[in-house]
Structures are given as structure tokens and as C-alpha cells.
Design an enzyme around this catalytic site. Structure first.
Site, mmCIF file in Angstrom:
data_model
loop_
_atom_site.group_PDB
_atom_site.id
_atom_site.type_symbol
_atom_site.label_atom_id
_atom_site.label_comp_id
_atom_site.label_asym_id
_atom_site.label_seq_id
_atom_site.Cartn_x
_atom_site.Cartn_y
_atom_site.Cartn_z
ATOM 1 N N ASN A 39 53.897 -72.845 -14.050
ATOM 2 C CA ASN A 39 54.967 -71.843 -14.130
ATOM 3 C C ASN A 39 54.365 -70.602 -14.796
ATOM 4 O O ASN A 39 53.191 -70.577 -15.171
ATOM 5 C CB ASN A 39 56.164 -72.396 -14.919
ATOM 6 C CG ASN A 39 57.383 -71.503 -14.810
ATOM 7 O OD1 ASN A 39 57.787 -71.122 -13.713
ATOM 8 N ND2 ASN A 39 57.971 -71.112 -15.935
ATOM 9 N N LYS A 40 55.183 -69.587 -14.934
ATOM 10 C CA LYS A 40 54.741 -68.294 -15.479
ATOM 11 C C LYS A 40 53.895 -68.461 -16.742
ATOM 12 O O LYS A 40 54.194 -69.278 -17.606
ATOM 13 C CB LYS A 40 55.989 -67.450 -15.774
ATOM 14 C CG LYS A 40 55.750 -66.096 -16.382
ATOM 15 C CD LYS A 40 54.796 -65.232 -15.583
ATOM 16 C CE LYS A 40 55.145 -65.091 -14.117
ATOM 17 N NZ LYS A 40 54.051 -64.546 -13.293
ATOM 18 N N ARG B 173 60.241 -62.067 -5.533
ATOM 19 C CA ARG B 173 59.471 -62.961 -6.404
ATOM 20 C C ARG B 173 60.315 -64.183 -6.778
ATOM 21 O O ARG B 173 61.498 -64.250 -6.457
ATOM 22 C CB ARG B 173 59.018 -62.224 -7.677
ATOM 23 C CG ARG B 173 60.186 -61.527 -8.370
ATOM 24 C CD ARG B 173 59.985 -61.358 -9.816
ATOM 25 N NE ARG B 173 59.999 -62.634 -10.495
ATOM 26 C CZ ARG B 173 61.106 -63.350 -10.732
ATOM 27 N NH1 ARG B 173 62.296 -62.921 -10.348
ATOM 28 N NH2 ARG B 173 61.017 -64.506 -11.359
ATOM 29 N N ASP C 13 56.555 -73.280 -10.315
ATOM 30 C CA ASP C 13 55.990 -72.741 -9.067
ATOM 31 C C ASP C 13 55.296 -73.808 -8.245
ATOM 32 O O ASP C 13 55.174 -73.680 -7.025
ATOM 33 C CB ASP C 13 55.012 -71.611 -9.376
ATOM 34 C CG ASP C 13 55.778 -70.362 -9.774
ATOM 35 O OD1 ASP C 13 56.201 -70.287 -10.941
ATOM 36 O OD2 ASP C 13 56.006 -69.503 -8.900
#
Ligand code: MRU
Length: 351
Positions: free
Chosen positions: A252-253, A51, A242
Site C-alpha cells: 500500500n502507499k 488513482r 494495492d
């Protein structure tokens, strides 16, 4: 630092399998997996055994090389056809991180350029390209880390989210890169790591990496950031990304964008760190970024002995969110530190 040299992705000694650290099992167990089939590779990305956007890209490069070994006795068209199917399948595993598609496109580009050449020769070239993608990632992370460190001060309190360290790339990381590099140079940072619901990358992976590197790390629940900022504990927020759109909106997360809103409120700089390969000029703005939806059981039952909530409750489990460019102080890349207006600074950096 010795452990930073342990890439989370590499080839086995025979060069016919990809080895990964199974990140689902960290920090309790360090287990290496050797993957050779398309199904194993797809599952490894899908289930987050491997990941982090750059790390998935490096992995995909090696996957294409290893997969080519079983296909290289086909004729040229048959080889190209089946390899493109493999690339398509890998690309479908996770939609948000652009690095996956970026690395696969590089390998497809090699195949297209060498169309008609003996597949055995193309296969060798795919291995060379995979190695180049890997080495480029290491160079980019180091440059990002240097650039990021130039904005930090010894003793800073830093908030981070998810895991953007050496596990999520292949060395140093992006969001954690300046912290790890700074530690090597004697800086003392105080890092607050959001646990990062629902898959707990911050609690499990960021705390693991930083503690092993000798960095002072405190794990907090995701809803404690405002209090920590109010108490004056945080001098800067550092996160990975990302996919960054051409206007600087950054995916992003999940939870990252809330931190950016808080940072703006408290006047704390909010830095997004990532390699140039995470910028997607085909996305005009964050609205064009596809957000991955994941299995609700990650919220309801994955971390509990029995399901946490009553039957009948519904779940919503987006894996990423988009931070509006107006909330970002700077995007720290291997090609320099980009400031607003991002449409302009991004265009210049990529030209
Ligand atoms: O779902 P994950 O764990 O792959 O999400 C990872 C992140 O959001 C990272 O911050 C991002 O990929 C950058 S990693 C250098």
C-alpha cells in the site's frame, strides 16, 4: 450520501469517452476530464489524475471499451493486435496496483474468447464487461464496508493513510468504506488522516471526502502517528491495499508499513481492506511485488515555489511499501474478514 453517487470514473453520454474527476486538482477545484486517446489515458494513470487501485481497474475497463471504437473496422487479427498493444501500454503506466492488470486481463479474456468474431460485436461486449467491472466494484466496496463496520465502535478514533475512499474506488471505498457507511448510520468516528507525503492524498483527498460526508477529520503529518497512538487517540488503523500476496503481505502507499509496526507496538488493531481482486496469488510473498519508483521532483519541488533542498542532494521516491503479514490483524475483503494464518484464509476465500 449524495456525493458518494458521483463516480470518479464513468462514460460520457455519447459513450465514446471516459470521464474522470481530475484528482490532481482536488480539493481546490472540481474538474472533469474527457479522455479518448491511449496517450491521454496513460498519462491520466501515470500522473494520478485517476488513482487508487480499484478505481484504476474500473478506468482501465472503460478505456479498453472506448479504445475499441476506433479499431472496430479492422479485421479480426488487426483488431486483436492493436487492442493488446493498448492494454500493454496501459499496464505499463503503474506497476504496483494489481487491479489494473486484473481489469485489462478481463477485457483481453473477452477478446480471446470471441476470437474470429466481428470486432464490432467484440467492442459491444467490451462495453458490457467494463460496466460489469464497475458494478462489481460498487458491490465489493459495499460488502467490504459492511464487514469493516462490524469491527468498529461508535466513537472510535481511527487512523488512516493515503486515500482509500470513494475517489479511489467507485463508491464508499475500502479503507474509508466502513467510516462512510458508519456515518450514514449515525456513528461518530474521529478520523486522523496522515497527510501522506509526497503526493498528499490524505491531506487533499481523504480530508475532503470525510469532511464532505460530515465525518470528524483531523489531518496530521505522517510523523505524528506514534504520538497520537501514545495519547490514546487511536482505536484502529484502517488502510487500503494495492496488491496482497498469497501469504497476506500487503503493498500500500509508502508509509503504511511504519504504521503497522507502530500499531503492533501499541496493541492497536491494524486492518487492511480491499476487494478479492487485489489479492495476487501469483505473488507468493511481498518480495514478489514490484514497487513503483516515482519522479524525485514530487519530493523536491512539486509543492514548493522553489526547490526545497540544495542542488546535489539525491532523492529516493518509492510510491508503495509492503506490510509484513505478521503485523496485520485482519484483511477485510468483500468475501469476508480474513485472519491469520493468511495463507490459509486467503486460499479458502479465493477457492
Ligand atoms: O498512489 P495512489 O494514490 O494510487 O495510492 C493509493 C493507495 O495506496 C490506496 O491505499 C490503494 O490504492 C487502495 S485504494 C482503495
Amino acid at each position: 450520501m449524495e456525493y458518494l453517487k458521483n463516480d470518479p470514473v464513468k462514460l460520457n453520454a455519447a459513450g465514446d469517452r471516459v470521464i474522470i474527476i481530475d484528482q490532481r486538482r482536488l480539493p481546490q477545484e472540481t474538474v472533469f476530464l474527457e479522455l479518448g486517446s491511449i496517450d491521454e489515458m496513460y498519462d491520466a494513470i501515470k500522473t494520478l489524475a485517476v488513482r487508487g487501485a480499484p478505481c484504476i481497474g474500473v478506468f482501465a475497463g472503460y478505456c479498453m471499451a472506448v479504445l475499441s471504437l476506433a479499431e472496430k473496422d479492422r479485421d479480426s487479427d488487426g483488431f486483436a493486435g492493436v487492442m493488446k498493444e493498448h492494454a500493454k501500454r496501459l499496464c505499463m503506466s503503474r506497476p504496483t496496483a494489481v487491479n489494473l492488470n486484473w481489469a485489462l486481463s478481463r477485457q483481453i479474456g473477452i477478446m480471446d474468447k470471441m476470437k474470429g468474431t466481428d470486432p464490432k460485436v467484440i467492442s459491444q461486449k467490451l462495453f458490457e464487461e467494463a460496466k460489469e467491472i464497475h458494478e462489481e466494484d460498487i458491490r465489493m466496496c459495499l460488502a467490504i464496508s459492511e464487514n469493516g463496520l462490524s469491527l468498529l465502535h461508535d466513537g472510535d478514533g481511527i487512523l488512516t493513510h493515503c486515500n482509500a475512499g470513494a475517489l479511489a474506488t467507485t463508491r464508499y471505498g475500502t479503507g474509508l468504506g466502513p467510516i462512510l457507511l458508519g456515518r450514514e448510520r449515525g456513528y461518530d468516528f474521529h478520523v486522523y488522516s496522515d497527510e501522506t507525503r509526497p503526493l498528499l492524498q490524505g491531506a487533499r483527498l481523504t480530508a475532503y471526502e470525510l469532511a464532505r460526508a460530515g465525518v470528524d477529520v483531523t489531518v496530521i503529518c505522517d510523523n505524528m502517528a506514534n504520538l497520537c497512538m501514545n495519547e490514546g487517540r487511536i482505536n484502529a488503523v484502517l488502510v487500503g491495499c494495492d496488491r496482497v500476496a498469497a501469504n497476506g503481505d500487503a503493498a500500500n502507499k509508502i508509509g503504511t508499513s511504519a504504521l503497522a509496526v507502530l500499531a503492533k507496538h501499541h496493541g492497536i488493531p491494524f486492518y487492511v481492506l480491499g476487494p478479492y481482486s487485489t489479492i495476487d496469488m501469483d505473488c507468493g510473498s511481498g518480495a514478489d511485488i514490484k514497487i513503483e519508483q516515482r519522479d524525485p521532483r514530487e519530493i523536491s519541488s512539486m509543492w514548493y515555489e522553489s526547490p526545497l533542498t540544495v542542488e546535489g542532494a539525491k532523492y529516493y521516491n518509492p510510491a508503495f511499501d509492503v506490510t509484513d503479514n505478521s503485523l496485520i490483524t485482519a484483511i477485510i475483503t468483500d468475501r469476508g474478514i480474513l485472519y491469520p494464518p493468511f495463507s490459509e484464509s486467503i486460499r479458502k476465500a479465493l477457492s
